[in-house]
Design an enzyme around this catalytic site. Structure first.
Site, PDB file in Angstrom:
ATOM      1  N   ASN A 162      48.072  47.856  38.640  1.00  0.00           N
ATOM      2  CA  ASN A 162      46.801  48.422  38.197  1.00  0.00           C
ATOM      3  C   ASN A 162      46.951  49.409  37.053  1.00  0.00           C
ATOM      4  O   ASN A 162      46.085  49.489  36.176  1.00  0.00           O
ATOM      5  CB  ASN A 162      46.124  49.125  39.381  1.00  0.00           C
ATOM      6  CG  ASN A 162      44.832  49.801  39.005  1.00  0.00           C
ATOM      7  OD1 ASN A 162      43.868  49.144  38.625  1.00  0.00           O
ATOM      8  ND2 ASN A 162      44.794  51.126  39.093  1.00  0.00           N
ATOM      9  N   ASP A 270      44.970  52.691  32.853  1.00  0.00           N
ATOM     10  CA  ASP A 270      44.507  51.536  33.604  1.00  0.00           C
ATOM     11  C   ASP A 270      44.680  50.256  32.793  1.00  0.00           C
ATOM     12  O   ASP A 270      44.043  50.067  31.754  1.00  0.00           O
ATOM     13  CB  ASP A 270      43.036  51.719  33.974  1.00  0.00           C
ATOM     14  CG  ASP A 270      42.621  50.828  35.124  1.00  0.00           C
ATOM     15  OD1 ASP A 270      43.093  51.062  36.245  1.00  0.00           O
ATOM     16  OD2 ASP A 270      41.830  49.890  34.900  1.00  0.00           O
ATOM     17  N   ASP A 301      50.089  48.111  45.634  1.00  0.00           N
ATOM     18  CA  ASP A 301      49.278  49.314  45.556  1.00  0.00           C
ATOM     19  C   ASP A 301      47.953  49.032  44.851  1.00  0.00           C
ATOM     20  O   ASP A 301      47.888  48.209  43.931  1.00  0.00           O
ATOM     21  CB  ASP A 301      50.063  50.393  44.792  1.00  0.00           C
ATOM     22  CG  ASP A 301      49.294  51.682  44.638  1.00  0.00           C
ATOM     23  OD1 ASP A 301      49.062  52.351  45.661  1.00  0.00           O
ATOM     24  OD2 ASP A 301      48.917  52.020  43.496  1.00  0.00           O
ATOM     25  N   HIS A 305      41.482  47.526  43.109  1.00  0.00           N
ATOM     26  CA  HIS A 305      41.043  48.047  41.815  1.00  0.00           C
ATOM     27  C   HIS A 305      41.505  47.165  40.660  1.00  0.00           C
ATOM     28  O   HIS A 305      41.417  47.568  39.496  1.00  0.00           O
ATOM     29  CB  HIS A 305      41.534  49.481  41.649  1.00  0.00           C
ATOM     30  CG  HIS A 305      41.014  50.386  42.724  1.00  0.00           C
ATOM     31  ND1 HIS A 305      39.698  50.782  42.786  1.00  0.00           N
ATOM     32  CD2 HIS A 305      41.607  50.937  43.805  1.00  0.00           C
ATOM     33  CE1 HIS A 305      39.514  51.540  43.849  1.00  0.00           C
ATOM     34  NE2 HIS A 305      40.658  51.656  44.489  1.00  0.00           N
ATOM     35  N   GLU A 335      46.904  46.581  49.211  1.00  0.00           N
ATOM     36  CA  GLU A 335      46.188  47.757  49.687  1.00  0.00           C
ATOM     37  C   GLU A 335      44.723  47.663  49.260  1.00  0.00           C
ATOM     38  O   GLU A 335      44.418  47.703  48.064  1.00  0.00           O
ATOM     39  CB  GLU A 335      46.808  49.032  49.122  1.00  0.00           C
ATOM     40  CG  GLU A 335      46.086  50.292  49.571  1.00  0.00           C
ATOM     41  CD  GLU A 335      46.348  51.494  48.674  1.00  0.00           C
ATOM     42  OE1 GLU A 335      46.279  52.627  49.186  1.00  0.00           O
ATOM     43  OE2 GLU A 335      46.596  51.300  47.470  1.00  0.00           O
TER      44      GLU A 335
END
Length: 607
Positions: A162, A270, A301, A305, A335
């Site tokens: 991410n 990001d 992780d 997102h 996650e």
């Protein structure tokens, strides 16, 4: 070279302790994910095997090298050599797989002047190809993996696609803290907003995944003007990561809506994971770790997102890479963090993003509430968990591969939740509630995941930094200011005690799980639940023989006497763990149980 070859003495010691699944690599590779018991560890907080790397080879003060063992926000000195030295301890607990927190090279320190902290946790990556010098070297990681594999233990890496460390800065918005700028107000086709000059001619938006389309996005200043400090222009590895064009550059997320996918996590850069160059780059990076080290799985992780389309390409590529390396049961779990009981959210990522599994936050919430994390909490939500398993890709069988847990490095530890729900409970009661929670973890469906230190009675004051205590002798006053559960050992001492009641409890149940197919691979039928604390019972069924194993728990502080439905053909029972079982049903299909306060039992039907 000698350190890469496990000694015969070490193997003999492992076997003498009845180590779970000890054996040749072929036997280890044949195990499917649901057969594992995972031990999750943050290397910095586990064991210091080489004090010479405590500062990561950097000079200066703590704000330069990030090391301060007395500050919970900085490196404490744990490393890969220390983790390797403690494999006996982990294996004798019954763990068969080690999930190692991120070990990639991190930006040592970052954050505003009044909130600086270090990358001891591993989530601020600058170099995706190297082990962080605070943890050791790539050779040290190879030594860990080889030593674990020689024992029949798997190694899972914690990975991030991410974001990277916070390197990219923005020319605008400093005073406001870089608030998120949306695609509607700041489209890709204009520089700095709707009234800005036209840029990126012909770019059809990020929903078009073609290489030709993305080649037309050449100017990354559509929302903010990205700036890379001169000292960090080439800090990221691989080198392509240094170009701001591969990032979203829209400011900080506010965790809702569009910003949850496109925004920076408190400044972390990001990645534009919609871009085919980024997808190919991440596949190359993590495929190389499989090729070089033969690891056995990935915990992903911040998976929620990242756009689902990214995972639909990344996951098959990783599974294919693993199979080519001779790893047919490579375990990938993402996650999808939530504090609520929300299996629909979790399951959607196994369907929309094709993630093989996700961390089971719904299990954490349901069990925590049932064993006392919610005052006067009943077990109806826990009972519902198994009905909701139909939501996951693969249904109830797919749910067997969900890693289950009671607490973690972000949310906090189980005893902390218990103290909030039961503020008047004694430490002895909290210990018994914690043991009950671990009994559920190790006998119910899913892949049990033990957070390091839980087996030594760690408590903590909250989540994040407050839940990341040292296993070795700690110098941090804020992480050692409360007694542990189940021991009189000083909080500042080292905590590798195999005689701790939680350690022995977990080890016993982990062995039972390993040896009982119904517990690691069986289907589940709920037998009893309640809106108030009391009896909760399920039957697990051997996937080959269909034989029943009844597991029952008393979540109240009063003795429970009750009749529980069992299969009519289950005519005799044997006690496997807990408070004991009747030898026979009261009548066909009904077993009379007596459970002590906060007790449990595991009863196996006999042929």
């Amino acid at each position: 070279m000698n350190r890469l070859i496990p000694s015969l003495a070490a193997l003999a010691l492992a076997l003498s302790h009845g180590s779970a699944f000890a054996g040749p690599a072929e036997d280890m590779r044949a195990r499917t994910p649901e057969q594992e018991v995972i031990y999750f560890v943050l290397p910095d907080r586990f064991e210091n095997g080489d004090p010479s790397n405590d500062r990561g080879g950097l000079s200066g003060g703590k704000l330069d090298h990030g090391f301060d063992p007395a500050d919970k926000a900085f490196y404490h000195g744990g490393d890969l050599k220390g983790l390797t030295n403690r494999l006996d301890y982990i294996q004798n607990l019954g763990a068969t797989a080690i999930w190692v927190g991120p070990i990639f090279k991190n930006k040592p320190v970052q954050g505003p002047d009044d909130q600086k902290s270090a990358g001891y946790h591993g989530y601020w990556i600058t170099d995706f190809t190297q082990v962080d010098p605070h943890f050791g070297t790539n050779d040290d990681f190879k030594a860990l993996v080889d030593a674990a594999h020689a024992r029949g233990m798997k190694v899972y890496m914690d990975i991030i696609a991410n974001h990277t460390a916070d390197v990219i800065q923005f020319k605008e918005g400093i005073a406001e803290g870089y608030p998120y700028r949306s695609k509607a107000d700041y489209p890709f086709s204009r520089r700095g907003g709707l009234k800005g000059p036209a840029i990126n001619a012909g770019f059809a938006g990020d929903a078009d995944p073609s290489t030709g389309n993305w080649a037309k996005l050449t100017d990354p200043s559509f929302a903010y003007t990205p700036i890379v400090p001169r000292a960090e222009k080439n800090v990221k590895v691989p080198a392509w990561l240094n170009d701001p064009v591969w990032y979203h550059n829209r400011g900080n997320t506010h965790w809702k809506g569009e910003s949850a996918q496109y925004g920076d996590f408190v400044g972390l850069d990001d990645l534009a994971t919609e871009n085919p160059r980024v997808i190919a780059g991440m596949i190359d990076i993590y495929g190389d770790w499989i090729d070089r080290f033969g690891i056995d799985g990935f915990r992903i992780d911040t998976a929620r997102h990242v756009n689902p389309e990214f995972w639909r390409q990344f996951v098959p590529a990783m599974l294919e890479r693993a199979k080519a390396k001779g790893i047919p049961n490579f375990h990938i779990f993402g996650e999808v963090a939530t504090g609520d009981y929300d299996p629909a959210l979790l399951a959607s990522w196994t369907r929309d993003a094709d993630l093989p599994a996700v961390l089971d936050f719904a299990f954490m919430r349901a069990v925590n509430d049932a064993v006392g994390g919610a005052k006067d909490g009943g077990t109806e939500t826990l009972a519902r968990l198994f009905t909701d398993d139909a939501l996951y890709a693969g249904g109830t069988k797919g749910a067997l591969q969900l890693p289950t847990f009671l607490g973690n490095h972000d949310a906090g530890r189980l005893p902390m939740f218990l103290k909030l729900g039961q503020p008047l409970a004694s430490n002895d009661e909290l210990l018994r509630r914690s043991m009950l929670g671990h009994a559920m973890l190790l006998t119910l469906r899913g892949v049990p995941t033990i957070y390091y230190g839980d087996e030594q009675g760690f408590v903590g004051h909250g989540g994040d930094q407050w839940a990341r205590q040292d296993m070795f002798a700690s110098q941090d006053p804020l992480l050692t200011d409360e007694p542990l559960l189940g021991t009189a050992r000083a909080p500042t001492a080292e905590h590798f005690d195999p005689a701790h009641p939680l350690y022995r409890h977990i080890a016993q149940l982990a062995r039972l799980r390993r040896d009982t197919p119904a517990l690691h691979a069986g289907s589940t039928k709920v037998r009893a639940s309640s809106e108030k604390p009391g009896l909760f019972a399920v039957s697990r069924f051997d996937p080959k023989t269909g034989r029943e194993v009844l597991v029952a728990f008393n979540t109240s502080t009063e003795e429970v006497r009750a009749n529980v439905v069992v299969e009519p053909g289950s005519a005799r029972f044997r006690s496997l763990a807990g408070s004991g079982c009747p030898a026979a049903p009261t009548a066909p299909g009904s077993l009379g149980l007596t459970l002590p306060p906060l007790g449990f039992t595991v009863c196996a039907a006999q042929p």
